[in-house]
Structures are given as C-alpha cells and as structure tokens.
Write a protein that holds these residues in place. Structure first.
Motif, PDB file in Angstrom:
ATOM      1  N   GLU A  48       0.716  -0.733   0.370  1.00 56.57           N
ATOM      2  CA  GLU A  48      -0.036  -0.573  -0.175  1.00 56.57           C
ATOM      3  C   GLU A  48       0.927   1.411  -0.373  1.00 56.57           C
ATOM      4  O   GLU A  48       1.635   1.564   1.086  1.00 56.57           O
ATOM      5  N   HIS A  49       0.326   2.316  -1.176  1.00 57.26           N
ATOM      6  CA  HIS A  49       1.326   3.482  -0.477  1.00 57.26           C
ATOM      7  C   HIS A  49       2.637   3.923  -0.980  1.00 57.26           C
ATOM      8  O   HIS A  49       3.442   4.490  -0.199  1.00 57.26           O
ATOM      9  N   SER A 140     -15.197   6.148  -5.985  1.00 54.77           N
ATOM     10  CA  SER A 140     -14.548   6.922  -4.968  1.00 54.77           C
ATOM     11  C   SER A 140     -13.912   5.612  -3.669  1.00 54.77           C
ATOM     12  O   SER A 140     -14.315   5.836  -2.731  1.00 54.77           O
ATOM     13  N   SER A 141     -14.272   4.980  -3.959  1.00 57.89           N
ATOM     14  CA  SER A 141     -14.148   3.380  -3.419  1.00 57.89           C
ATOM     15  C   SER A 141     -12.616   2.694  -3.028  1.00 57.89           C
ATOM     16  O   SER A 141     -12.454   1.429  -2.222  1.00 57.89           O
ATOM     17  N   GLY A 142     -11.170   3.336  -3.273  1.00 54.98           N
ATOM     18  CA  GLY A 142      -9.939   3.193  -3.130  1.00 54.98           C
ATOM     19  C   GLY A 142     -10.246   1.545  -3.899  1.00 54.98           C
ATOM     20  O   GLY A 142      -8.709   1.159  -4.260  1.00 54.98           O
ATOM     21  N   SER A 144      -9.977   1.913  -7.427  1.00 59.54           N
ATOM     22  CA  SER A 144      -9.572   3.118  -9.081  1.00 59.54           C
ATOM     23  C   SER A 144     -10.839   2.736  -9.885  1.00 59.54           C
ATOM     24  O   SER A 144     -10.206   2.625 -11.740  1.00 59.54           O
ATOM     25  N   ASP A 189      -2.157   1.738 -10.308  1.00 61.43           N
ATOM     26  CA  ASP A 189      -3.915   1.727 -11.032  1.00 61.43           C
ATOM     27  C   ASP A 189      -4.030   0.840 -12.125  1.00 61.43           C
ATOM     28  O   ASP A 189      -4.692   0.087 -13.172  1.00 61.43           O
ATOM     29  N   LYS A 233     -10.093  11.019  -5.033  1.00 62.46           N
ATOM     30  CA  LYS A 233      -8.554  11.786  -4.998  1.00 62.46           C
ATOM     31  C   LYS A 233      -7.923  12.883  -5.026  1.00 62.46           C
ATOM     32  O   LYS A 233      -7.457  13.661  -4.534  1.00 62.46           O
ATOM     33  N   PHE A 239      -4.388  12.223  -0.447  1.00 68.15           N
ATOM     34  CA  PHE A 239      -3.716  11.374  -1.566  1.00 68.15           C
ATOM     35  C   PHE A 239      -2.266  11.458  -1.696  1.00 68.15           C
ATOM     36  O   PHE A 239      -0.992  10.951  -1.460  1.00 68.15           O
TER      37      PHE A 239
END
Length: 342
Positions: A48-49, A140-142, A144, A189, A233, A239
């Motif tokens: 993640e990230h 907008s739910s993660g 992509s 993504d 995002k 983000f």
C-alpha cells in the motif's frame, strides 16, 4: 506482457451489460456504437502506498469495470454521456481539451485519458467521438474507478484514431496523464488495469515498468468489503499529501548521506544509490527524521531552500494550502510505513 490490448468479437445478445449499453447509446445518439472499450478496477494485495516511491506492488484486477460504447465522426467534438443519470453529459472540442483540477467531475477523468493520448501523439487533431460510459466499480471506494476511467478513455481514443500502442506504453501514458486532474499516483492502478490476466495477480515493478505473474491459489476466494465511505482522490489533498511527504523525506535522507538530492524524487532511488538494505533504510529514517510534524520552515531549513522553492519544486497544487506556513503531516511516519510495508 507488452502485447497489444486484445480486440475481441462478442455477441451483444449474449452479454446483458453490453446489450443494455448498446441500447442506451442508440437512445442517446440515434445510431449504433462502432466499438466498445473496457478497463477493470483493482485491489492491491500487498504494497500500500509504495508505488509512487518506486517500490513493487502486488495488485490484481477485479470483475467490476468501466465499459464504454463509442462511435467516431469528423465533428471535432467529443460527446460524453453516462448510463448513471447522476453523472451529467458533457461536450468539448477535441482541439481544445481543458481539465479543471478544482472541479473533479467524472468527465474530466475521462478527458485525462483523451488528452494523454493526444499529447503522446504530438498534439495531432483527434477524431470526433460520441461515447456512453457504464461503470460497475463503486465510485471513490479505493478500487480505482477513476484510474479505470482514465485507462478506458486512453484505450478508446487510441482505437478511434487508428493508432497502436502496447499495453505497457498505455499504462505509462495513463499514469502520467491522470496528473492533469491533480492526482500524483505512482502507476500501480493503471498498470494492473492494462496488464492484468485472468487467474493471476501481478508483481508490478517500476523503472522500468514490468509485470510478473503471481498465480493465485486454486479455489481461492477474495472478499472485497465496501465501507461506503467515498474518497475522491482529486477532490482533497489527502492522497497527494502522502506523496509529498515521501518526496520531502527522499530529499532529506539523500542530503543527509551526501547524495545529489536535487535529482532524486523517490525513496527507492535513495536506497539504490546507497546500496542499502531495508533494515539499513529503517535505521536511516530513525536517525535523520523525527516523528513530530514538520513545519514548512523546518523543511526549508533542512534542505536549504526557500518557501517558494518548496512550493514549486516539492509540493503539489492541492497541498500548498495558501500562502501561510502550516505544519506538514508526519513525514517520518509516512517514510517508516514505506519500509515496513515493503
């Protein structure tokens, strides 16, 4: 991995979603679509990230996707519609595409993909298009949804203009052009949206972009839970501020070790330059950075730069927060997260 995006002939009558989209297109424009384009959403299994820090990630595509029906004309206009009535129609000249970063509407994400292909082709005139978009990825739910929309738009723009690019090139273009709307992601993504294959996750590495199959366990079932809390995002700085934190940490760590810090942007570059292990990088973070929030003044003093240079060279537009000096979130914690998750 670098093969061209597949073109598949499907009987519309055997696919309910395509049939519904075709009917919506015909109702909207009074003609049948010429072709369809699709890009999937994704989940990330590990990493993640860390993609925007240059480190590898392990995502897989999901069945939810962005699907678009398209026809091409000589109007030099791009007409966009959505099967979901809450998303407004939009029309723009294909010769004058402007993206409003302060107003992240669904069609601006689409236009990121269009503009990205146009820029890659050398700002050539684009064909006019009529498009109807259908999305099954929760917004907008993660998962992509926005990146899939950018990828789908890039793919169909290439096809509408009779151009050919491989999937790696399309992923790289889509990752860069999403920044038109202000999102400074690392490319995970877009890469998995183009490079995904059925039955596998992908180990995606960067610099250069490459993907390797990670076969999923036979009979494994992955459950994706949606908490229904939306996060756009591009609409907030949440983000990008993490990207900025890691960018600043990169500079501070590099300078502390006497590297040419001005040219380094990603934490992975510092590790490579130092030929350091992850454990050594963790020790470096603890030695150089502190866990308390950094003010802009402190960052500028550490790097020997002005506040103007901080804004123009390191901060993104939506993390500049006006002209006042405010505390940045905890750079140390973001940097620590990168190496612990890695």
């Amino acid at each position: 991995m670098a093969a061209h995006p597949p073109k598949t002939k499907i009987l519309i009558s055997e696919n309910k979603r395509l049939q519904n989209l075709k009917e919506a297109f015909e109702k909207k424009y009074g003609e049948a679509p010429l072709f369809y384009a699709q890009a999937p959403g994704r989940v990330n299994l590990i990493g993640e990230h860390i993609d925007y820090c240059g480190y590898a990630v392990l995502p897989m595509a999901i069945e939810q996707s962005i699907l678009a029906a398209v026809t091409v004309n000589d109007s030099k206009k791009i007409h966009l519609a959505n099967t979901d009535p809450k998303y407004k129609d939009f029309t723009v000249s294909s010769e004058d595409i402007e993206i409003d970063k302060d107003n992240p509407q669904w069609y601006y994400y689409f236009l990121c993909g269009v503009k990205g292909i146009q820029e890659h082709l050398g700002k050539v005139p684009l064909s006019g298009m009529k498009c109807v978009v259908d999305g099954t990825i929760p917004a907008s739910s993660g998962l992509s949804s926005s990146s899939a929309l950018v990828c789908c738009a890039a793919l169909l723009t290439m096809e509408a203009n009779h151009k050919s690019l491989n999937k790696v090139a399309l992923a790289e273009i889509s990752a860069k052009c999403e920044r038109y709307i202000g999102t400074e992601g690392g490319g995970m993504d877009q890469s998995i949206s183009f490079l995904a294959e059925e039955g596998t996750a992908k180990l995606i590495e960067f610099q250069p972009l490459r993907a390797s199959d990670v076969r999923l366990p036979e009979g494994a079932v992955f459950v994706i839970s949606n908490c229904c809390v939306e996060m756009n995002k591009a609409a907030t700085s949440h983000f990008n501020i993490r990207v900025v934190e890691c960018r600043i940490a990169t500079k501070m760590l590099a300078k502390a070790r006497g590297l040419e810090w001005g040219r380094l942007l990603k934490l992975s570059q510092v590790q490579t330059e130092l030929e350091a292990s992850l454990e050594e990088m963790l020790r470096l973070v603890a030695e150089v950075l502190h866990p308390e929030p950094y003010s802009r003044e402190e960052v500028c003093k550490a790097l020997g730069i002005t506040t103007e240079q901080l804004c123009t060279d390191l901060l993104s537009p939506n993390t500049q927060h006006g002209k006042t000096l405010v505390s940045l979130p905890v750079i140390f914690q973001s940097c620590l997260h990168i190496y612990l998750i890695k």
